[in-house]
Scaffold this motif. Structure first.
Motif, PDB file in Angstrom:
ATOM      1  N   UNK A  47       0.809  -1.221   0.000  1.00 58.89           N
ATOM      2  CA  UNK A  47       0.000   0.000   0.000  1.00 58.89           C
ATOM      3  C   UNK A  47       0.845   1.275   0.000  1.00 58.89           C
ATOM      4  N   UNK A  48       2.108   1.160  -0.328  1.00 60.01           N
ATOM      5  CA  UNK A  48       2.989   2.321  -0.328  1.00 60.01           C
ATOM      6  C   UNK A  48       2.786   3.116  -1.624  1.00 60.01           C
ATOM      7  N   UNK A  49       2.226   4.340  -1.532  1.00 59.14           N
ATOM      8  CA  UNK A  49       1.961   5.128  -2.739  1.00 59.14           C
ATOM      9  C   UNK A  49       3.202   5.422  -3.582  1.00 59.14           C
ATOM     10  N   UNK A  50       4.356   5.585  -2.951  1.00 57.95           N
ATOM     11  CA  UNK A  50       5.583   5.854  -3.721  1.00 57.95           C
ATOM     12  C   UNK A  50       5.952   4.662  -4.584  1.00 57.95           C
ATOM     13  N   UNK A  51       5.829   3.466  -4.039  1.00 56.59           N
ATOM     14  CA  UNK A  51       6.143   2.262  -4.813  1.00 56.59           C
ATOM     15  C   UNK A  51       5.132   2.082  -5.946  1.00 56.59           C
ATOM     16  N   UNK A  52       3.855   2.323  -5.654  1.00 54.55           N
ATOM     17  CA  UNK A  52       2.823   2.193  -6.681  1.00 54.55           C
ATOM     18  C   UNK A  52       3.055   3.204  -7.799  1.00 54.55           C
ATOM     19  N   UNK A  53       3.365   4.424  -7.443  1.00 47.38           N
ATOM     20  CA  UNK A  53       3.666   5.474  -8.409  1.00 47.38           C
ATOM     21  C   UNK A  53       4.819   5.042  -9.320  1.00 47.38           C
ATOM     22  N   UNK A  54       5.866   4.529  -8.707  1.00 47.02           N
ATOM     23  CA  UNK A  54       7.039   4.063  -9.452  1.00 47.02           C
ATOM     24  C   UNK A  54       6.665   2.959 -10.436  1.00 47.02           C
ATOM     25  N   UNK A  55       5.903   1.973  -9.962  1.00 42.84           N
ATOM     26  CA  UNK A  55       5.554   0.832 -10.809  1.00 42.84           C
ATOM     27  C   UNK A  55       4.579   1.210 -11.916  1.00 42.84           C
ATOM     28  N   UNK A  56       3.704   2.158 -11.673  1.00 39.76           N
ATOM     29  CA  UNK A  56       2.821   2.648 -12.736  1.00 39.76           C
ATOM     30  C   UNK A  56       3.657   3.315 -13.825  1.00 39.76           C
ATOM     31  N   UNK A  57       4.571   4.171 -13.425  1.00 42.68           N
ATOM     32  CA  UNK A  57       5.441   4.838 -14.394  1.00 42.68           C
ATOM     33  C   UNK A  57       6.259   3.855 -15.209  1.00 42.68           C
ATOM     34  N   UNK A  58       6.770   2.845 -14.548  1.00 45.73           N
ATOM     35  CA  UNK A  58       7.557   1.826 -15.244  1.00 45.73           C
ATOM     36  C   UNK A  58       6.684   1.029 -16.222  1.00 45.73           C
ATOM     37  N   UNK A  59       5.485   0.671 -15.794  1.00 40.76           N
ATOM     38  CA  UNK A  59       4.563  -0.066 -16.672  1.00 40.76           C
ATOM     39  C   UNK A  59       4.240   0.767 -17.916  1.00 40.76           C
TER      40      UNK A  59
END
Length: 71
Positions: free
Chosen positions: A23-35
């Protein structure tokens, strides 16, 4: 965003990080950008939905939505 690094290595570390703190928004943000960079629309949408759940007021949600639609 990932101009000077190793994208495949970044994805691996991002996946490990999200496994530890899903649930870490920074990690989710990173993975969305990478995707988005890698053209993985389905995966990006999954992370975006999780981001909406944990941080609905995140200002990047609309931008991510637009970029995913363009894939």
């Amino acid at each position: 965003m990932f101009k000077s690094g190793d994208q495949s290595g970044a994805g691996e570390y991002g996946t490990r990080a999200i496994a530890l703190e899903s649930s870490n928004p920074k990690y989710l943000d990173f993975l969305i950008g990478l995707a988005i960079l890698e053209g993985r629309k389905k995966e990006g949408r999954q992370y975006l939905e999780k981001l909406r759940e944990v941080n609905p007021e995140n200002g990047k949600i609309e931008e991510f939505e637009k970029r995913l639609e363009e894939l």
